[in-house]
Motif scaffolding. Sequence first.
Motif, mmCIF file in Angstrom:
data_model
loop_
_atom_site.group_PDB
_atom_site.id
_atom_site.type_symbol
_atom_site.label_atom_id
_atom_site.label_comp_id
_atom_site.label_asym_id
_atom_site.label_seq_id
_atom_site.Cartn_x
_atom_site.Cartn_y
_atom_site.Cartn_z
ATOM 1 N N TRP A 416 0.836 -1.208 0.000
ATOM 2 C CA TRP A 416 0.000 0.000 0.000
ATOM 3 C C TRP A 416 0.874 1.263 0.000
ATOM 4 C CZ3 TRP A 416 -1.161 3.968 3.653
ATOM 5 C CH2 TRP A 416 -2.271 4.757 3.306
ATOM 6 N N LEU A 417 1.900 1.264 0.841
ATOM 7 C CA LEU A 417 2.785 2.441 0.917
ATOM 8 C C LEU A 417 3.537 2.645 -0.401
ATOM 9 C CD1 LEU A 417 4.244 2.037 4.533
ATOM 10 C CD2 LEU A 417 2.635 3.786 3.758
ATOM 11 N N SER A 418 3.825 1.537 -1.095
ATOM 12 C CA SER A 418 4.563 1.635 -2.362
ATOM 13 C C SER A 418 3.741 2.330 -3.444
ATOM 14 C CB SER A 418 4.979 0.249 -2.856
ATOM 15 O OG SER A 418 5.725 -0.397 -1.856
ATOM 16 N N GLY A 419 2.450 2.502 -3.221
ATOM 17 C CA GLY A 419 1.603 3.225 -4.171
ATOM 18 C C GLY A 419 1.915 4.715 -4.219
ATOM 19 N N PHE A 420 2.545 5.240 -3.177
ATOM 20 C CA PHE A 420 2.920 6.669 -3.199
ATOM 21 C C PHE A 420 4.084 6.861 -4.170
ATOM 22 C CE2 PHE A 420 0.606 6.270 0.742
ATOM 23 C CZ PHE A 420 -0.124 7.463 0.794
ATOM 24 N N GLN A 421 3.968 7.905 -5.003
ATOM 25 C CA GLN A 421 4.963 8.052 -6.066
ATOM 26 C C GLN A 421 6.275 8.684 -5.600
ATOM 27 O OE1 GLN A 421 2.701 9.873 -9.216
ATOM 28 N NE2 GLN A 421 1.585 7.962 -9.589
ATOM 29 N N ALA A 422 6.229 9.336 -4.446
ATOM 30 C CA ALA A 422 7.470 9.900 -3.900
ATOM 31 C C ALA A 422 7.440 9.700 -2.389
ATOM 32 C CB ALA A 422 7.556 11.381 -4.236
ATOM 33 N N PRO A 423 8.608 9.589 -1.772
ATOM 34 C CA PRO A 423 8.612 9.405 -0.315
ATOM 35 C C PRO A 423 8.023 10.629 0.380
ATOM 36 C CG PRO A 423 10.817 9.085 -1.258
ATOM 37 C CD PRO A 423 9.955 9.642 -2.341
ATOM 38 N N PRO A 424 7.308 10.423 1.483
ATOM 39 C CA PRO A 424 6.808 11.571 2.247
ATOM 40 C C PRO A 424 7.958 12.196 3.038
ATOM 41 C CG PRO A 424 6.329 9.544 3.412
ATOM 42 C CD PRO A 424 6.996 9.140 2.126
ATOM 43 N N LYS A 425 7.718 13.395 3.579
ATOM 44 C CA LYS A 425 8.741 13.999 4.455
ATOM 45 C C LYS A 425 8.899 13.159 5.712
ATOM 46 C CE LYS A 425 7.956 18.720 2.911
ATOM 47 N NZ LYS A 425 7.176 19.930 3.231
ATOM 48 N N ARG A 426 7.793 12.564 6.125
ATOM 49 C CA ARG A 426 7.846 11.648 7.267
ATOM 50 C C ARG A 426 6.615 10.749 7.273
ATOM 51 N NH1 ARG A 426 11.376 11.468 11.148
ATOM 52 N NH2 ARG A 426 12.206 13.488 10.556
ATOM 53 N N LEU A 427 6.853 9.499 7.702
ATOM 54 C CA LEU A 427 5.758 8.549 7.892
ATOM 55 C C LEU A 427 5.570 8.376 9.396
ATOM 56 C CD1 LEU A 427 3.881 6.123 6.877
ATOM 57 C CD2 LEU A 427 5.918 4.694 7.166
ATOM 58 N N PHE A 428 4.373 8.628 9.900
ATOM 59 C CA PHE A 428 4.087 8.419 11.320
ATOM 60 C C PHE A 428 3.354 7.088 11.460
ATOM 61 C CE2 PHE A 428 4.433 12.994 10.873
ATOM 62 C CZ PHE A 428 5.212 13.342 11.973
ATOM 63 N N LEU A 429 3.875 6.207 12.273
ATOM 64 C CA LEU A 429 3.200 4.917 12.478
ATOM 65 C C LEU A 429 2.304 5.009 13.699
ATOM 66 C CD1 LEU A 429 6.000 2.369 11.587
ATOM 67 C CD2 LEU A 429 4.095 3.192 10.183
ATOM 68 N N ILE A 430 1.015 4.842 13.443
ATOM 69 C CA ILE A 430 0.013 4.955 14.487
ATOM 70 C C ILE A 430 -0.741 3.621 14.558
ATOM 71 C CG2 ILE A 430 -0.315 7.450 14.360
ATOM 72 C CD1 ILE A 430 -2.654 6.658 12.297
ATOM 73 N N HIS A 431 -1.744 3.546 15.445
ATOM 74 C CA HIS A 431 -2.665 2.418 15.468
ATOM 75 C C HIS A 431 -1.913 1.081 15.464
ATOM 76 C CE1 HIS A 431 -6.181 -0.023 14.496
ATOM 77 N NE2 HIS A 431 -6.949 1.031 14.572
ATOM 78 N N GLY A 432 -0.928 0.975 16.387
ATOM 79 C CA GLY A 432 -0.195 -0.281 16.518
ATOM 80 C C GLY A 432 0.389 -0.335 17.913
ATOM 81 N N GLU A 433 0.498 -1.534 18.471
ATOM 82 C CA GLU A 433 1.159 -1.651 19.756
ATOM 83 C C GLU A 433 2.659 -1.437 19.533
ATOM 84 O OE1 GLU A 433 -0.438 -5.226 21.540
ATOM 85 O OE2 GLU A 433 -2.428 -4.283 21.600
ATOM 86 N N PRO A 434 3.398 -1.016 20.579
ATOM 87 C CA PRO A 434 4.782 -0.596 20.369
ATOM 88 C C PRO A 434 5.636 -1.610 19.587
ATOM 89 C CG PRO A 434 4.078 -0.010 22.564
ATOM 90 C CD PRO A 434 2.950 -0.791 21.947
ATOM 91 N N ALA A 435 5.528 -2.897 19.878
ATOM 92 C CA ALA A 435 6.377 -3.882 19.202
ATOM 93 C C ALA A 435 6.057 -3.944 17.710
ATOM 94 C CB ALA A 435 6.197 -5.260 19.833
ATOM 95 N N ALA A 436 4.769 -3.886 17.367
ATOM 96 C CA ALA A 436 4.366 -3.950 15.962
ATOM 97 C C ALA A 436 4.824 -2.706 15.218
ATOM 98 C CB ALA A 436 2.845 -4.094 15.864
ATOM 99 N N ALA A 437 4.645 -1.531 15.825
ATOM 100 C CA ALA A 437 5.036 -0.278 15.181
ATOM 101 C C ALA A 437 6.560 -0.245 14.987
ATOM 102 C CB ALA A 437 4.562 0.912 16.009
#
Length: 465
Positions: A416-437
């Motif tokens: 899903w992330l590979s669908g973005f055509q250019a990297p973002p300035k930052r990716l924030f990982l939310i909605h995950g327990e600490p180990a998964a994130a």
Amino acid sequence: MAKITFLGAAGAVTGSKYLVEAGGKRLLVDCGLFQGPRGLREKNREPFPVEPASIDWIVLTHAHIDHTGYLPRIVSDGFRGPIFANAATHELCNLLLLDSAHLQEEDAKFAAKKGYSRHHPPLPLYTTEEAQQALTQFREVPRSDPFTISPQFTVKPYDAGHILGSSSLQITITENGKSAVVVFSGDVGRYNQTILNDPAPIARADYILCESTYGDRDHPTTDPGSAIAEIVNRVNKRGGVIVIPAFAVGRTQTLMYILRQLEDAQQIPKLPTFVDSPMAASVTDLYVRHHEDHRLSFQQLEQAGDRDPLDVHEVHMTRTVEESKKINAIKTPCIIMAASGMCTGGRILHHLEQRLPDARNVVIFAGYQAEATLGRYLLNGGKDPRIHGDYIHSRAEIAEVSQFSAHSDRTEMIRWLSGFQAPPKRLFLIHGEPAAAQSFSERVQQQLHWPVAIPKLGDSFDPLA
Ligand SMILES: [Zn+2]
């Protein structure tokens, strides 16, 4: 100064709430209930970090309670603005929020009777009336066309393939002639699913807030139908009952659809199936109305009638507490589905109390079980759960069929992330327990070389900086 603040689902999977501020206006993205550990649940009863009346609008990614279940409370605490949601999300919220209020009232009543609550007297977090009030503030927005909320906020929704109506929101934030594009992933679904569409790719974002529920694992690739058939046949043979914690809409429908196909193919017996919820109803017409969200053909749905393809042959919708109690008397094989999906409350607790002590029975977990929930405890092999204040000894089989997960696994998230055509300035990982994130953060940095952050509750950043 523009600002995005993480008010929920930061370091945990529940309570999704992101406050977006620009040009003196406040937009809240999602308004979810905290579930799981007591410390987190207590936050639902604490004053909201900003004055609810100062929020101008709320926009929803999808109808699940961990994204919408706080709405009645924020409304009763003073939020008076519109709640933007597409038609399917609105219709699902009509069921879900009333169901949530009703179950909280039932739970509070039951706790008062049994005297086990920490609150005296036990009060529901909100009432049916408060949920109804919140529903009057809904305003329907397009499924996939962009819409403008104000000069500061324009929203473009993309199908997230997670439940009916689920969206990722690409929000353009504008202030003093400067703009930034921020994508809120919502919950991202799976590819090649039985019913729903693939998550749609999004081309552009300056910042992405992305869920990471299954950031540390992949789902089994084996066929979900054969996995479920194997359990149903085994438990039926030994005379047991199948209990499935799930809300009456969403995953229940996928399960029901697959059970029905297995019945028609004579791969499993036609067992009586109880959908035990105050709001239980066949949701086939919802799927007919929202065909843009799924792969089922109209013909399939129109033929439905008494042979509803989204229900098993012998389905019982039990709405009242009395009907619900009658299920206890059934001692022959049957299937019981009830909320909540993580066993944090609701009628599922009564069924577990009844069915866990019998080794012939099985509890099937088909959805994510958050930290410190009864669901996680049972999945981890816990044998002495405390339900309604009493310890019970569990002898039932516990099974997990994560093929039914409505969330992408880590490989699908990268896709899903590979669908973005250019990297973002930052990716924030939310909605995950600490180990998964954390694990997913490492994978993203290895495979995509993007800058990643894992925000904590209350953190914020300036998307226009
Ligand atoms: Zn969800």
